[in-house]
Design an enzyme around this catalytic site. Structure first.
Site, PDB file in Angstrom:
ATOM      1  N   GLY A   1     -14.128   1.118  45.313  1.00  0.00           N
ATOM      2  CA  GLY A   1     -14.900   0.814  44.105  1.00  0.00           C
ATOM      3  C   GLY A   1     -15.476  -0.584  44.136  1.00  0.00           C
ATOM      4  O   GLY A   1     -16.088  -1.014  43.161  1.00  0.00           O
ATOM      5  N   THR A   2     -15.262  -1.306  45.238  1.00  0.00           N
ATOM      6  CA  THR A   2     -15.785  -2.676  45.321  1.00  0.00           C
ATOM      7  C   THR A   2     -17.304  -2.645  45.211  1.00  0.00           C
ATOM      8  O   THR A   2     -17.962  -1.830  45.858  1.00  0.00           O
ATOM      9  CB  THR A   2     -15.363  -3.321  46.662  1.00  0.00           C
TER      10      THR A   2
ATOM     11  N   SER B   1     -19.773   3.174  42.142  1.00  0.00           N
ATOM     12  CA  SER B   1     -19.895   1.851  41.506  1.00  0.00           C
ATOM     13  C   SER B   1     -19.265   1.869  40.123  1.00  0.00           C
ATOM     14  O   SER B   1     -18.989   0.819  39.549  1.00  0.00           O
ATOM     15  CB  SER B   1     -21.357   1.428  41.419  1.00  0.00           C
TER      16      SER B   1
ATOM     17  N   HIS C   1     -20.849  -6.203  25.335  1.00  0.00           N
ATOM     18  CA  HIS C   1     -19.722  -6.553  26.212  1.00  0.00           C
ATOM     19  C   HIS C   1     -19.090  -7.862  25.746  1.00  0.00           C
ATOM     20  O   HIS C   1     -19.673  -8.601  24.956  1.00  0.00           O
ATOM     21  CB  HIS C   1     -20.193  -6.709  27.668  1.00  0.00           C
ATOM     22  N   HIS C   2     -17.933  -8.161  26.345  1.00  0.00           N
ATOM     23  CA  HIS C   2     -17.203  -9.417  26.083  1.00  0.00           C
ATOM     24  C   HIS C   2     -18.043 -10.644  26.468  1.00  0.00           C
ATOM     25  O   HIS C   2     -18.970 -10.555  27.276  1.00  0.00           O
ATOM     26  CB  HIS C   2     -15.890  -9.424  26.873  1.00  0.00           C
TER      27      HIS C   2
ATOM     28  N   LYS D   1     -18.831 -11.917  30.274  1.00  0.00           N
ATOM     29  CA  LYS D   1     -19.729 -11.188  31.193  1.00  0.00           C
ATOM     30  C   LYS D   1     -20.959 -12.036  31.483  1.00  0.00           C
ATOM     31  O   LYS D   1     -21.615 -12.533  30.568  1.00  0.00           O
ATOM     32  CB  LYS D   1     -20.127  -9.841  30.578  1.00  0.00           C
TER      33      LYS D   1
ATOM     34  N   GLY E   1     -24.726  -3.266  34.607  1.00  0.00           N
ATOM     35  CA  GLY E   1     -25.102  -2.289  35.651  1.00  0.00           C
ATOM     36  C   GLY E   1     -25.135  -0.883  35.077  1.00  0.00           C
ATOM     37  O   GLY E   1     -25.995  -0.070  35.436  1.00  0.00           O
ATOM     38  N   THR E   2     -24.209  -0.590  34.186  1.00  0.00           N
ATOM     39  CA  THR E   2     -24.172   0.740  33.546  1.00  0.00           C
ATOM     40  C   THR E   2     -25.438   0.950  32.717  1.00  0.00           C
ATOM     41  O   THR E   2     -26.038   2.034  32.751  1.00  0.00           O
ATOM     42  CB  THR E   2     -22.905   0.849  32.667  1.00  0.00           C
TER      43      THR E   2
HETATM   44  N1  LIG Z   1     -16.176   1.024  40.758  1.00  0.00           N
HETATM   45  C1  LIG Z   1     -15.588   0.728  39.600  1.00  0.00           C
HETATM   46  O1  LIG Z   1     -15.419   1.585  38.725  1.00  0.00           O
HETATM   47  C2  LIG Z   1     -15.082  -0.681  39.387  1.00  0.00           C
HETATM   48  C3  LIG Z   1     -14.330  -1.008  38.255  1.00  0.00           C
HETATM   49  C4  LIG Z   1     -13.822  -2.299  38.153  1.00  0.00           C
HETATM   50  C5  LIG Z   1     -14.068  -3.241  39.161  1.00  0.00           C
HETATM   51  N2  LIG Z   1     -14.811  -2.888  40.232  1.00  0.00           N
HETATM   52  C6  LIG Z   1     -15.020  -3.790  41.375  1.00  0.00           C
HETATM   53  O2  LIG Z   1     -13.816  -3.836  42.133  1.00  0.00           O
HETATM   54  C7  LIG Z   1     -13.688  -5.110  42.779  1.00  0.00           C
HETATM   55  C8  LIG Z   1     -12.316  -5.716  42.453  1.00  0.00           C
HETATM   56  O3  LIG Z   1     -12.185  -5.880  41.061  1.00  0.00           O
HETATM   57  P1  LIG Z   1     -10.858  -6.542  40.425  1.00  0.00           P
HETATM   58  O4  LIG Z   1     -11.156  -6.640  38.966  1.00  0.00           O
HETATM   59  O5  LIG Z   1      -9.626  -5.822  40.862  1.00  0.00           O
HETATM   60  O6  LIG Z   1     -10.911  -7.986  41.106  1.00  0.00           O
HETATM   61  P2  LIG Z   1      -9.727  -9.016  41.318  1.00  0.00           P
HETATM   62  O7  LIG Z   1     -10.357 -10.299  41.690  1.00  0.00           O
HETATM   63  O8  LIG Z   1      -8.777  -8.991  40.157  1.00  0.00           O
HETATM   64  O9  LIG Z   1      -8.909  -8.433  42.603  1.00  0.00           O
HETATM   65  C9  LIG Z   1      -9.409  -8.409  43.923  1.00  0.00           C
HETATM   66  C10 LIG Z   1      -8.199  -8.459  44.856  1.00  0.00           C
HETATM   67  O10 LIG Z   1      -8.633  -8.233  46.193  1.00  0.00           O
HETATM   68  C11 LIG Z   1      -7.961  -9.157  47.038  1.00  0.00           C
HETATM   69  N3  LIG Z   1      -8.741  -9.319  48.278  1.00  0.00           N
HETATM   70  C12 LIG Z   1      -9.860 -10.054  48.470  1.00  0.00           C
HETATM   71  N4  LIG Z   1     -10.261  -9.922  49.743  1.00  0.00           N
HETATM   72  C13 LIG Z   1      -9.372  -9.103  50.364  1.00  0.00           C
HETATM   73  C14 LIG Z   1      -9.241  -8.597  51.692  1.00  0.00           C
HETATM   74  N5  LIG Z   1     -10.090  -8.941  52.654  1.00  0.00           N
HETATM   75  N6  LIG Z   1      -8.236  -7.733  51.964  1.00  0.00           N
HETATM   76  C15 LIG Z   1      -7.364  -7.396  51.004  1.00  0.00           C
HETATM   77  N7  LIG Z   1      -7.405  -7.860  49.729  1.00  0.00           N
HETATM   78  C16 LIG Z   1      -8.407  -8.712  49.426  1.00  0.00           C
HETATM   79  C17 LIG Z   1      -7.841 -10.421  46.206  1.00  0.00           C
HETATM   80  O11 LIG Z   1      -6.819 -11.288  46.710  1.00  0.00           O
HETATM   81  C18 LIG Z   1      -7.474  -9.834  44.829  1.00  0.00           C
HETATM   82  O12 LIG Z   1      -6.088  -9.629  44.697  1.00  0.00           O
HETATM   83  C19 LIG Z   1     -14.902  -5.916  42.308  1.00  0.00           C
HETATM   84  O13 LIG Z   1     -15.913  -5.777  43.280  1.00  0.00           O
HETATM   85  C20 LIG Z   1     -15.314  -5.221  41.014  1.00  0.00           C
HETATM   86  O14 LIG Z   1     -16.703  -5.375  40.715  1.00  0.00           O
HETATM   87  C21 LIG Z   1     -15.325  -1.628  40.356  1.00  0.00           C
END
Ligand SMILES: NC(=O)c1ccc[n+]([C@@H]2O[C@H](COP(=O)([O-])OP(=O)(O)OC[C@H]3O[C@@H](n4cnc5c(N)ncnc54)[C@H](O)[C@@H]3O)[C@@H](O)[C@H]2O)c1
Length: 239
Positions: A75-76, A101, A135-136, A139, A145-146
């Protein structure tokens, strides 16, 4: 099911909770600077890895997971310029990868509803359409994006609208989006169709990150026995 987590931040923690509630086992957790765990027996024993990290590291993570023979649900966001490389790995090298996404079931249902309503409203020029999103205050981006995906759904289906505009009164061929930033609101999106006689509104109102986490775990369950490049449209059959 045996699940590995790549990334143990806000989403990783939320996914762990939901996965355990659904009776799955978390066999390996890999966070930053723990790359050696990709070659561990625990990681290799996973049915699926769920990856929520950061845009700069995703490709390396996918490749390490593929090399260990573990399918990936990710989901990144913010890495889509490399999407073709991953699609190629799936199509030509038999790998399995699920990407969304936005994993929220509710948002994806709302996308489908928005498309369907826009198709109907294309036949009724007496209705103008606009959008509001809230949103909060933390942001940084606007519109969300939605909101952009929703706007694309409307523009793709309503012939009398050509483009979206933010926070200004649009011309008749423009779709107006108003973005509000208030308190700690996780995310509200409303589409409004208005005529002289009445108005029709549809709203999605997110309560927390739980919806994203549940969607990611459901995607992992879906992905377990599949091959190829997968997305929400493969999992959710709306028609
Ligand atoms: N697709 C969706 O529905 C959705 C929903 C929420 C967030 N996101 C996305 O998900 C991603 C993460 O969100 P989050 O809120 O958990 O962020 P966050 O910053 O709380 O957590 C990210 C984690 O990944 C770790 N990390 C970074 N690089 C790494 C690597 N190379 N290997 C392993 N771990 C690594 C970090 O140390 C951290 O613990 C963002 O890109 C965000 O936009 C997507």
């Amino acid at each position: 099911m045996r699940i590995a987590l790549i990334g143990y931040g806000k989403m990783g923690h939320e996914i762990e909770k939901v996965a355990l509630q659904r009776g799955h086992e978390i066999v390996c957790i890999i966070d930053l600077n723990e790359e050696d765990k990709f070659s561990s027996p625990e990681f290799k024993s996973a049915d699926v890895a769920i990856e929520f990290t950061s845009p700069g590291s995703v490709l390396r993570n996918y490749k390490r997971a593929f090399a260990a023979g573990v399918p990936v649900v990710s989901g990144t966001t913010g890495w889509l310029s490399s999407l073709d490389e991953i699609k190629d790995e799936c199509e030509n090298n038999g790998k399995t990868f699920f990407y969304a996404s936005n994993f929220s079931m509710g948002v994806n249902i709302f996308f489908a509803l928005n498309d369907y309503l826009a198709k109907i409203m294309n036949q009724f020029p007496g209705y103008d359409v606009r959008m509001e999103e809230t949103h909060h205050i933390h942001k940084l981006d606007a519109p969300s994006g939605t909101a952009i995906t929703l706007a694309e759904g409307i523009l793709g289906n309503i012939g009398r609208k050509e483009k979206w505009v933010l926070d200004k009164n649009g011309a008749t061929d423009e779709l107006q989006i108003k973005a509000f930033r208030e308190g700690e609101v996780p995310g509200i999106h409303t589409i409004i169709y208005e005529s002289d006689a009445d108005s029709i509104r549809i709203t999605h109102d997110a309560k927390s990150r739980k919806g994203f986490a549940l969607g990611a775990v459901l995607a992992a369950e879906f992905t377990k026995d599949k091959k190829g490049f997968l997305g929400m449209k493969d999992m959710l059959k709306f028609s």
